[in-house]
Design an enzyme around this catalytic site. Structure first.
Site, PDB file in Angstrom:
ATOM      1  N   HIS A 279       8.636  -0.729  -5.569  1.00 20.60           N
ATOM      2  CA  HIS A 279       7.331  -0.129  -5.917  1.00 20.60           C
ATOM      3  C   HIS A 279       6.877  -0.540  -7.323  1.00 20.60           C
ATOM      4  O   HIS A 279       6.652   0.314  -8.190  1.00 20.60           O
ATOM      5  CB  HIS A 279       7.386   1.411  -5.790  1.00 20.60           C
ATOM      6  CG  HIS A 279       6.033   2.056  -5.878  1.00 20.60           C
ATOM      7  ND1 HIS A 279       5.846   3.404  -6.093  1.00 20.60           N
ATOM      8  CD2 HIS A 279       4.775   1.541  -5.789  1.00 20.60           C
ATOM      9  CE1 HIS A 279       4.557   3.681  -6.148  1.00 20.60           C
ATOM     10  NE2 HIS A 279       3.881   2.559  -5.962  1.00 20.60           N
TER      11      HIS A 279
ATOM     12  N   ALA B 152       0.829  -1.211   0.000  1.00 19.06           N
ATOM     13  CA  ALA B 152       0.000   0.000   0.000  1.00 19.06           C
ATOM     14  C   ALA B 152       0.866   1.264   0.000  1.00 19.06           C
ATOM     15  O   ALA B 152       0.952   1.952  -1.010  1.00 19.06           O
ATOM     16  CB  ALA B 152      -0.948  -0.012   1.178  1.00 19.06           C
ATOM     17  N   ARG B 153       1.544   1.561   1.101  1.00 22.86           N
ATOM     18  CA  ARG B 153       2.429   2.716   1.155  1.00 22.86           C
ATOM     19  C   ARG B 153       3.400   2.586   2.319  1.00 22.86           C
ATOM     20  O   ARG B 153       3.090   1.983   3.343  1.00 22.86           O
ATOM     21  CB  ARG B 153       1.641   4.028   1.348  1.00 22.86           C
ATOM     22  CG  ARG B 153       1.008   4.606   0.101  1.00 22.86           C
ATOM     23  CD  ARG B 153       2.031   5.074  -0.927  1.00 22.86           C
ATOM     24  NE  ARG B 153       1.387   5.617  -2.112  1.00 22.86           N
ATOM     25  CZ  ARG B 153       1.079   4.911  -3.202  1.00 22.86           C
ATOM     26  NH1 ARG B 153       1.366   3.624  -3.275  1.00 22.86           N
ATOM     27  NH2 ARG B 153       0.501   5.491  -4.249  1.00 22.86           N
TER      28      ARG B 153
ATOM     29  N   GLU C  65      13.113   0.702   2.599  1.00 27.39           N
ATOM     30  CA  GLU C  65      13.656   1.820   3.377  1.00 27.39           C
ATOM     31  C   GLU C  65      15.036   1.372   3.825  1.00 27.39           C
ATOM     32  O   GLU C  65      15.279   0.160   3.943  1.00 27.39           O
ATOM     33  CB  GLU C  65      12.781   2.107   4.598  1.00 27.39           C
ATOM     34  CG  GLU C  65      11.419   2.662   4.238  1.00 27.39           C
ATOM     35  CD  GLU C  65      10.546   2.910   5.468  1.00 27.39           C
ATOM     36  OE1 GLU C  65      10.973   3.644   6.377  1.00 27.39           O
ATOM     37  OE2 GLU C  65       9.442   2.347   5.513  1.00 27.39           O
TER      38      GLU C  65
HETATM   39  N1  LIG Z   1       2.122  -0.853  -4.795  1.00 23.88           N
HETATM   40  C1  LIG Z   1       1.516  -0.190  -5.754  1.00 23.88           C
HETATM   41  O1  LIG Z   1       2.061   0.012  -6.833  1.00 23.88           O
HETATM   42  C2  LIG Z   1       0.136   0.303  -5.550  1.00 23.88           C
HETATM   43  C3  LIG Z   1      -0.273   0.736  -4.304  1.00 23.88           C
HETATM   44  N2  LIG Z   1      -1.548   1.185  -4.127  1.00 23.88           N
HETATM   45  C4  LIG Z   1      -1.926   1.641  -2.771  1.00 23.88           C
HETATM   46  O2  LIG Z   1      -3.036   0.874  -2.350  1.00 23.88           O
HETATM   47  C5  LIG Z   1      -4.020   1.743  -1.789  1.00 23.88           C
HETATM   48  C6  LIG Z   1      -5.385   1.106  -1.954  1.00 23.88           C
HETATM   49  O3  LIG Z   1      -5.720   1.045  -3.324  1.00 23.88           O
HETATM   50  P1  LIG Z   1      -7.190   0.657  -3.806  1.00 23.88           P
HETATM   51  O4  LIG Z   1      -7.627  -0.601  -3.198  1.00 23.88           O
HETATM   52  O5  LIG Z   1      -7.196   0.801  -5.280  1.00 23.88           O
HETATM   53  O6  LIG Z   1      -8.024   1.870  -3.153  1.00 23.88           O
HETATM   54  P2  LIG Z   1      -9.555   1.886  -2.707  1.00 23.88           P
HETATM   55  O7  LIG Z   1      -9.875   3.324  -2.457  1.00 23.88           O
HETATM   56  O8  LIG Z   1     -10.400   1.133  -3.663  1.00 23.88           O
HETATM   57  O9  LIG Z   1      -9.563   1.095  -1.315  1.00 23.88           O
HETATM   58  C7  LIG Z   1      -9.080   1.601  -0.123  1.00 23.88           C
HETATM   59  C8  LIG Z   1      -9.947   1.042   0.998  1.00 23.88           C
HETATM   60  O10 LIG Z   1      -9.355   1.373   2.255  1.00 23.88           O
HETATM   61  C9  LIG Z   1     -10.397   1.640   3.164  1.00 23.88           C
HETATM   62  N3  LIG Z   1      -9.894   2.386   4.298  1.00 23.88           N
HETATM   63  C10 LIG Z   1      -9.625   3.722   4.383  1.00 23.88           C
HETATM   64  N4  LIG Z   1      -9.173   4.009   5.614  1.00 23.88           N
HETATM   65  C11 LIG Z   1      -9.141   2.851   6.321  1.00 23.88           C
HETATM   66  C12 LIG Z   1      -8.757   2.497   7.647  1.00 23.88           C
HETATM   67  N5  LIG Z   1      -8.300   3.428   8.491  1.00 23.88           N
HETATM   68  N6  LIG Z   1      -8.866   1.198   8.036  1.00 23.88           N
HETATM   69  C13 LIG Z   1      -9.311   0.254   7.183  1.00 23.88           C
HETATM   70  N7  LIG Z   1      -9.708   0.527   5.919  1.00 23.88           N
HETATM   71  C14 LIG Z   1      -9.624   1.820   5.492  1.00 23.88           C
HETATM   72  C15 LIG Z   1     -11.439   2.372   2.340  1.00 23.88           C
HETATM   73  O11 LIG Z   1     -12.718   2.307   2.964  1.00 23.88           O
HETATM   74  C16 LIG Z   1     -11.368   1.594   1.024  1.00 23.88           C
HETATM   75  O12 LIG Z   1     -12.311   0.549   1.002  1.00 23.88           O
HETATM   76  C17 LIG Z   1      -3.840   3.054  -2.554  1.00 23.88           C
HETATM   77  O13 LIG Z   1      -4.305   4.156  -1.801  1.00 23.88           O
HETATM   78  C18 LIG Z   1      -2.341   3.113  -2.766  1.00 23.88           C
HETATM   79  O14 LIG Z   1      -1.714   3.771  -1.679  1.00 23.88           O
HETATM   80  C19 LIG Z   1      -2.460   1.199  -5.134  1.00 23.88           C
HETATM   81  C20 LIG Z   1      -2.110   0.783  -6.389  1.00 23.88           C
HETATM   82  C21 LIG Z   1      -0.760   0.355  -6.711  1.00 23.88           C
HETATM   83  O1  LIG Z   2      -1.591   3.587  -8.059  1.00 21.27           O
HETATM   84  C1  LIG Z   2      -0.869   3.690  -7.056  1.00 21.27           C
HETATM   85  O2  LIG Z   2      -1.264   4.121  -5.968  1.00 21.27           O
HETATM   86  C2  LIG Z   2       0.539   3.269  -7.133  1.00 21.27           C
HETATM   87  O3  LIG Z   2       1.212   3.225  -6.123  1.00 21.27           O
HETATM   88  C3  LIG Z   2       1.141   2.980  -8.453  1.00 21.27           C
HETATM   89  O4  LIG Z   2       2.244   3.808  -8.588  1.00 21.27           O
HETATM   90  P1  LIG Z   2       2.933   3.992 -10.038  1.00 21.27           P
HETATM   91  O5  LIG Z   2       1.888   4.555 -10.931  1.00 21.27           O
HETATM   92  O6  LIG Z   2       3.379   2.626 -10.466  1.00 21.27           O
HETATM   93  O7  LIG Z   2       4.073   4.913  -9.790  1.00 21.27           O
END
Ligand SMILES: NC(=O)C1=CN([C@@H]2O[C@H](COP(=O)(O)OP(=O)(O)OC[C@H]3O[C@@H](n4cnc5c(N)ncnc54)[C@H](O)[C@@H]3O)[C@@H](O)[C@H]2O)C=CC1
Ligand SMILES: O=C(O)C(=O)COP(=O)(O)O
Length: 390
Positions: free
Chosen positions: A274, A232-233, A260
């Site tokens: 990432h 996630a982050r 990190e």
């Molecule tokens: N590693 C990577 O390349 C990627 C990382 N991500 C990360 O993943 C995160 C999630 O992505 P999606 O699922 O697409 O977003 P999304 O918005 O569909 O899902 C996020 C979920 O987290 C829930 N949420 C918010 N605060 C919360 C809390 N305190 N406790 C529990 N649940 C909570 C929301 O209700 C929502 O259902 C993104 O914000 C991004 O930071 C996303 C895409 C790629």
């Molecule tokens: O969609 C997100 O939140 C991601 O973390 C993906 O990052 P990127 O577009 O691969 O740099």
């Protein structure tokens, strides 16, 4: 000509949506109407006054100063779900790396470069392989924190692998709930979930409420062999607390997409650069969606998938001119704008007015284009932040 500034590697499939006769697209565009980006951090980047919209080709918007942009009337978009499958697949890979001696076995095999006898090699490998034995995912408990686009996909895939799935998401949207299997056991708190699971996968946005969600205290309730997956982050996990728990034998492994310094070289850590969304398919999906949303916004004023503005769409009708404006969400602004039209005999054919938190957004179709004086009067209405004639 609309001007679009790009950051990062945006898929050509998305960029080619912008027709060459209407759009000038590139990294060096000077006075952009809009910006399209991936993970480029915009917090310390001066944004030209000309920018109307910023599209994040991806999910997380923690690299964009959304609050500051909202005050300026800049619409921020993302592309919900467009890269979710890519992340889901890497999480599954992460779980498999955590359950079997795949990387350790590969590293060991690569130390045998000096051996020349295949028979000897085979004998040695058969004797040594017990060091790389693992366990199966089937029957294990996976906890998922955040059951949105990615979390719900991971949950459903894990159920198909015969895992038991526990979920925590206090803000689950109705749409996400529909996607989620009813076999996911709903937990009432992070602590309750963490205390039971063999694996936990984090899928929440990086916001104030999720900063260091995994910390010394939450780690202390976990099983000593548990595996944490963080795709996630970085900000969601206190990495130094994780390293302490790993060193003290209170946590099994940490598998993440956010290296990190304190994690590098640790034998219980797998850290990737990432790459969760780095697949051809996800890059295309995100870029196409971001480009489509930006074009509809610039050409028609419509707002779809914004993280700071209300969803606002109005079909193009007979009107000779479309006006959009953003105002502070206080009473009386729309009335005052309409009074300007009435006083100047401008006929409003159709309109939509939506609000979200501190901003309101409006689309109005007019019988004909108003004069410059009328437009100036509209812009001068108290609490109007920005106004566009399309
Ligand atoms: N590693 C990577 O390349 C990627 C990382 N991500 C990360 O993943 C995160 C999630 O992505 P999606 O699922 O697409 O977003 P999304 O918005 O569909 O899902 C996020 C979920 O987290 C829930 N949420 C918010 N605060 C919360 C809390 N305190 N406790 C529990 N649940 C909570 C929301 O209700 C929502 O259902 C993104 O914000 C991004 O930071 C996303 C895409 C790629
Ligand atoms: O969609 C997100 O939140 C991601 O973390 C993906 O990052 P990127 O577009 O691969 O740099």
């Amino acid at each position: 000509m609309y001007q679009i500034r790009t950051y990062n590697k945006i898929s050509d499939k998305g960029l080619s949506r912008f027709s060459k006769d209407q759009y000038n697209v590139g990294e060096d565009v000077g006075q952009p109407d809009a910006v399209i980006l991936r993970s480029q951090k915009l917090h310390n980047e001066p944004l030209p006054e000309s920018v109307l919209g910023v599209a994040r080709a991806g999910a997380g918007v923690n690299n964009v100063p959304v609050e500051e942009y909202t005050k300026k009337g800049i619409v921020v978009f993302n592309t919900p779900g467009a890269n979710a499958n890519a992340v889901k697949e890497l999480v599954l890979a992460g779980m498999l790396l955590g359950s079997r001696g795949i990387l350790q076995g590969k590293d060991y095999v690569n130390t045998l470069g000096d051996m020349t006898d295949a028979g000897e090699m085979s004998k040695l490998l058969e004797a040594e392989k017990k060091r790389f034995a693992g366990s199966e995912l089937a029957g294990k408990k996976l906890g998922i924190i955040g059951l949105g686009a990615i979390g719900s996909m991971v949950a459903n895939a894990a159920l198909a692998l015969d895992m038991e799935v526990l979920g925590f998401d206090p803000a689950l949207s109705v749409e996400a709930a529909w996607r989620l299997s009813s076999n996911v056991r709903r937990m009432e708190s992070v602590q309750a979930l963490l205390s039971q699971v063999d694996y936990v996968s984090l899928h929440v946005p990086a916001i104030e409420a999720t900063r260091n969600l995994i910390n010394a205290e939450t780690l202390s309730v976990m099983k000593p062999n548990a595996v944490i997956l963080n795709f996630a982050r970085e900000a969601i996990v206190d990495a130094s607390a994780v390293v302490e728990a790993l060193n003290a034998g209170k946590l099994g492994q940490y598998i993440c997409d956010f290296p990190e310094p304190c994690l590098i070289g640790h034998d219980k850590v797998v850290a990737l650069p990432h790459i969760g969304a780095s697949t051809a398919e996800a890059e295309e999906n995100c870029a196409v969606m971001a480009a489509n949303q930006l074009m509809d916004f610039l050409e028609n004023g419509n707002i779809v998938n914004s993280v700071n503005f209300p969803h606002t769409v109005m079909a193009r009708g007979e009107g000779g001119c479309r006006i959009t404006f953003t105002n502070e969400n206080v009473s009386g602004v729309l009335g005052n704008v309409l009074s300007v039209f009435a006083a100047n005999n401008v006929n409003v054919i159709d309109m939509v007015n939506k609000s979200r938190n501190d901003v309101a957004y409006n689309i109005l179709d007019l019988a004909e284009k108003p004069s410059e004086d009328v437009i100036a009067a509209l812009k001068a209405v108290e609490h109007v932040i920005s106004l566009r004639v399309i």
